[in-house]
Design an enzyme around this catalytic site. Structure first.
Site, PDB file in Angstrom:
ATOM      1  N   HIS A  18       0.885  -1.075  -0.077  1.00 51.44           N
ATOM      2  CA  HIS A  18      -0.037   0.048   0.036  1.00 51.44           C
ATOM      3  C   HIS A  18       1.022   1.211   0.075  1.00 51.44           C
ATOM      4  O   HIS A  18       1.860   1.124   0.593  1.00 51.44           O
ATOM      5  CB  HIS A  18      -0.877  -0.150   1.236  1.00 51.44           C
ATOM      6  CG  HIS A  18      -2.261   0.911   1.098  1.00 51.44           C
ATOM      7  ND1 HIS A  18      -2.070   2.403   1.244  1.00 51.44           N
ATOM      8  CD2 HIS A  18      -3.379   0.526   0.554  1.00 51.44           C
ATOM      9  CE1 HIS A  18      -3.262   2.716   1.102  1.00 51.44           C
ATOM     10  NE2 HIS A  18      -3.990   1.618   0.593  1.00 51.44           N
ATOM     11  N   ASP A  58      -8.241  -4.974  -0.121  1.00 54.94           N
ATOM     12  CA  ASP A  58      -8.655  -5.802  -1.129  1.00 54.94           C
ATOM     13  C   ASP A  58      -8.151  -7.181  -1.197  1.00 54.94           C
ATOM     14  O   ASP A  58      -8.914  -7.980  -2.273  1.00 54.94           O
ATOM     15  CB  ASP A  58      -8.433  -4.889  -2.490  1.00 54.94           C
ATOM     16  CG  ASP A  58      -9.278  -3.753  -2.590  1.00 54.94           C
ATOM     17  OD1 ASP A  58     -10.305  -3.579  -2.250  1.00 54.94           O
ATOM     18  OD2 ASP A  58      -8.859  -2.829  -3.270  1.00 54.94           O
TER      19      ASP A  58
HETATM   20  N1  CMC Z   1       3.965  -7.314  -5.206  1.00 54.27           N
HETATM   21  C1  CMC Z   1       5.662  -7.508  -5.225  1.00 54.27           C
HETATM   22  N2  CMC Z   1       6.036  -6.419  -5.039  1.00 54.27           N
HETATM   23  C2  CMC Z   1       5.786  -5.293  -4.858  1.00 54.27           C
HETATM   24  C3  CMC Z   1       4.260  -5.165  -4.450  1.00 54.27           C
HETATM   25  C4  CMC Z   1       3.633  -6.278  -4.768  1.00 54.27           C
HETATM   26  N3  CMC Z   1       2.257  -5.984  -4.597  1.00 54.27           N
HETATM   27  N4  CMC Z   1       4.036  -3.911  -4.228  1.00 54.27           N
HETATM   28  C5  CMC Z   1       5.090  -3.100  -4.097  1.00 54.27           C
HETATM   29  N5  CMC Z   1       6.015  -3.840  -4.286  1.00 54.27           N
HETATM   30  C6  CMC Z   1       7.496  -3.834  -4.377  1.00 54.27           C
HETATM   31  C7  CMC Z   1       8.033  -2.816  -5.597  1.00 54.27           C
HETATM   32  O1  CMC Z   1       8.434  -3.668  -6.622  1.00 54.27           O
HETATM   33  C8  CMC Z   1       9.225  -1.947  -4.926  1.00 54.27           C
HETATM   34  O2  CMC Z   1      10.213  -2.749  -4.897  1.00 54.27           O
HETATM   35  P1  CMC Z   1      11.672  -2.251  -4.997  1.00 54.27           P
HETATM   36  O3  CMC Z   1      11.852  -1.248  -3.926  1.00 54.27           O
HETATM   37  O4  CMC Z   1      12.509  -3.532  -4.949  1.00 54.27           O
HETATM   38  O5  CMC Z   1      11.804  -1.527  -6.409  1.00 54.27           O
HETATM   39  C9  CMC Z   1       8.775  -1.858  -3.455  1.00 54.27           C
HETATM   40  O6  CMC Z   1       7.833  -2.960  -3.264  1.00 54.27           O
HETATM   41  C10 CMC Z   1       8.055  -0.539  -3.273  1.00 54.27           C
HETATM   42  O7  CMC Z   1       6.819  -0.497  -4.234  1.00 54.27           O
HETATM   43  P2  CMC Z   1       6.240   0.790  -4.989  1.00 54.27           P
HETATM   44  O8  CMC Z   1       5.703   0.476  -6.263  1.00 54.27           O
HETATM   45  O9  CMC Z   1       7.095   1.911  -4.947  1.00 54.27           O
HETATM   46  O10 CMC Z   1       5.140   1.140  -3.998  1.00 54.27           O
HETATM   47  P3  CMC Z   1       3.943   2.173  -4.015  1.00 54.27           P
HETATM   48  O11 CMC Z   1       3.543   2.998  -2.848  1.00 54.27           O
HETATM   49  O12 CMC Z   1       4.293   3.292  -5.294  1.00 54.27           O
HETATM   50  O13 CMC Z   1       3.016   1.122  -4.589  1.00 54.27           O
HETATM   51  C11 CMC Z   1       0.932  -0.127  -4.537  1.00 54.27           C
HETATM   52  C12 CMC Z   1       1.839   1.031  -3.787  1.00 54.27           C
HETATM   53  C13 CMC Z   1      -0.602  -0.461  -3.919  1.00 54.27           C
HETATM   54  C14 CMC Z   1       0.446   0.579  -5.984  1.00 54.27           C
HETATM   55  C15 CMC Z   1       1.719  -1.509  -4.910  1.00 54.27           C
HETATM   56  O14 CMC Z   1       2.096  -1.926  -3.516  1.00 54.27           O
HETATM   57  C16 CMC Z   1       0.856  -2.394  -5.907  1.00 54.27           C
HETATM   58  O15 CMC Z   1       1.020  -2.328  -6.827  1.00 54.27           O
HETATM   59  N6  CMC Z   1       0.136  -3.293  -4.958  1.00 54.27           N
HETATM   60  C17 CMC Z   1      -0.775  -4.424  -5.607  1.00 54.27           C
HETATM   61  C18 CMC Z   1      -1.803  -3.716  -6.129  1.00 54.27           C
HETATM   62  C19 CMC Z   1      -2.702  -3.415  -4.942  1.00 54.27           C
HETATM   63  O16 CMC Z   1      -3.073  -4.412  -4.207  1.00 54.27           O
HETATM   64  N7  CMC Z   1      -3.412  -2.275  -5.067  1.00 54.27           N
HETATM   65  C20 CMC Z   1      -4.541  -2.094  -3.695  1.00 54.27           C
HETATM   66  C21 CMC Z   1      -4.109  -0.983  -2.903  1.00 54.27           C
HETATM   67  S1  CMC Z   1      -5.309  -1.089  -1.735  1.00 54.27           S
HETATM   68  C22 CMC Z   1      -6.781  -0.307  -2.178  1.00 54.27           C
HETATM   69  C23 CMC Z   1      -6.655   1.149  -2.427  1.00 54.27           C
HETATM   70  O17 CMC Z   1      -6.848   1.744  -1.468  1.00 54.27           O
HETATM   71  O18 CMC Z   1      -6.843   1.466  -3.699  1.00 54.27           O
END
Ligand code: CMC
Length: 428
Positions: A307, A364
């Site tokens: 998240h 989710d």
């Molecule tokens: N699976 C594998 N790796 C992940 C995941 C995941 N679900 N989420 C983040 N990472 C890794 C990412 O690759 C990165 O690794 P590194 O530092 O080695 O490059 C690190 O964790 C940080 O990720 P980020 O993309 O910089 O984090 P963010 O804050 O930009 O993204 C997120 C948050 C929710 C978009 C992401 O965690 C994600 O894509 N999760 C899966 C989709 C999901 O479940 N979304 C629902 C969110 S809850 C409902 C809502 O409020 O909308």
């Protein structure tokens, strides 16, 4: 702490005031940056460090796993309040008195009829259309059927627009599902609760009475409360920025629905179920998918994990996990998908990749399991999220208009071609 932050640039110092929130958060107010530095801006892709507004609606602390609406904890609200009370709280700032509560319910019910012509628009969509596209279009279409603009300086005008959309939106949600399932459209029932009515409008068969299930009503009520607001997320920011151009409430909400659709935001609940189905079809091989999620050359992510703001645990996930167990037990459902979900969760929670990056199951990861048990098709999950988020979007839109916020218009750092001369097509 000092009252200001100082930026030193080419030997010159610029001071910027600090602002504190009621929960002792601190922000550097850089609103004078561009003027005082003669053109310098900040760059913050994804707004990871940028506050877009001051808001009194929702507080969350991602490190501590705290979520509060107007000061009330999500745990307490999920346990003691119902969805419409929470909607009132979010939108108007205080819990309703009994009288206000009754009036709010009644005013919403009085608005729960949609113009018959909206059915013609719905009819034009193919049955295969994604329900989020349909919902966004129908919400926008409501503008045409309710053309008078909202005078935001009139509390009464504002209230009327709010109960109108709160009344009509569940009808659009239910119709979206009924159209998909080839069922006749109707307007539900005035004398039952909001959530009961949603369930009945969605599932009533034309040739039999609909029997309500208390466990399902409670679970859906909780789900809607948990999704009702989440401060400046992608769809809420969209609603605020569209509304900041003084576009109407329904048009702003329609844009929010489109933003919510994406799999990185509200679409994650659909993506979670699709991922679990894919793992099941692949002999339940969770280890393979864990490896894919960790492989930097593979775009696959473990959906329902991680998240932007919760870096410890998602408090909504804890509540919803319990509700999922209750629903499955009450309905006597033994779902292999649930076993896969539990296995995946346990593996991820002890895997250094996920632990180091503070990736925990989010709301989710579990909501789809409940929706599936209720008989809601996978591509309708995000529509249910939208139904829950509606009061949050309305509250944020109202706050933005009442605060008279300026039009949202970010700057950019241009990195394209510098000036060049046009070359006629025959010379290229
Ligand atoms: N699976 C594998 N790796 C992940 C995941 C995941 N679900 N989420 C983040 N990472 C890794 C990412 O690759 C990165 O690794 P590194 O530092 O080695 O490059 C690190 O964790 C940080 O990720 P980020 O993309 O910089 O984090 P963010 O804050 O930009 O993204 C997120 C948050 C929710 C978009 C992401 O965690 C994600 O894509 N999760 C899966 C989709 C999901 O479940 N979304 C629902 C969110 S809850 C409902 C809502 O409020 O909308």
């Amino acid at each position: 702490m000092s009252e200001k932050a100082t930026l030193e640039l080419n030997g010159q110092k610029y001071d910027f005031p600090l602002k504190s929130g009621t929960e002792n958060e601190t922000a550097i107010d850089i609103s004078s940056l561009r003027n005082s530095t003669k053109g310098i801006i900040t760059l913050d892709s994804g707004f990871k460090n940028t506050g877009s507004c001051e808001s009194a609606i929702t507080f969350l602390d991602g490190e501590k796993g705290i979520l509060r609406y107007r000061g009330y904890s999500i745990e307490e609200l999920a346990e003691k309040a119902d969805f419409l009370e929470v909607a009132y709280l979010l939108i108007f700032g205080e819990l309703p008195t009994q009288e206000q509560n009754l009036k709010f319910h009644n005013d919403i019910k009085a608005q729960s009829v949609v113009d018959e012509d909206v059915k013609k628009i719905l009819d034009a969509f193919p049955k295969t259309a994604h329900p989020m596209g349909v919902l966004s279009s129908l919400t926008s279409a409501l503008t045409a059927f309710n053309p008078s603009s909202v005078n935001v300086n009139s509390e009464e005008d504002m209230y009327k627009a709010i109960v109108k959309i709160m009344g009509k939106f569940p009808v659009l949600v239910a119709w979206t599902l009924r159209k998909k399932n080839g069922l006749p459209l109707d307007y539900g029932e005035k004398n039952i609760g909001y959530v009961e009515n949603v369930l009945k409008m969605m599932f009533k068969q034309p040739n039999e009475d609909y029997v309500q299930n208390k466990v399902l009503i409670e679970a859906l009520d909780k789900l809607l409360i948990l999704h009702a607001d989440h401060e400046q997320n992608c769809s809420t920011s969209t609603v605020r920025i569209v509304g900041s151009s003084h576009a109407g409430l329904f048009a702003s909400l329609s844009a929010g629905i489109s933003a919510l659709w994406g799999p990185l935001h509200g679409g994650a609940n659909q993506a979670v179920l699709e991922m679990l189905e894919a793992i099941k079809a692949d002999d339940g091989d969770t280890k393979k998918y864990m490896a894919k999620a960790k492989d930097k050359n593979d775009p696959f992510r473990l959906m329902g994990f991680g998240h932007r703001v919760y870096k410890n645990f998602d408090p909504r996930a804890r509540i919803i996990k319990k509700a999922a167990d209750e629903v499955l037990e009450d309905l006597g459902i033994e779902d292999p998908i649930l076993d896969i979900a539990k296995g995946l969760e346990q593996e991820a929670l002890k895997d250094p990749y996920f632990v180091d990056r503070k990736l925990y199951p989010n709301v989710d990861f579990y909501s789809g399991i409940i929706y599936r048990a209720m008989g809601i098709p996978t591509d309708m999950f995000t529509v249910m999220f939208a139904l829950g988020r509606l009061p949050g979007w309305i509250a944020q839109w109202r706050e933005m208009r009442l605060n008279n916020e300026p039009i949202g218009r970010p700057r950019q750092l241009y990195v394209g071609a510098t000036e060049r001369s046009f070359v006629e097509v025959d010379k290229r």
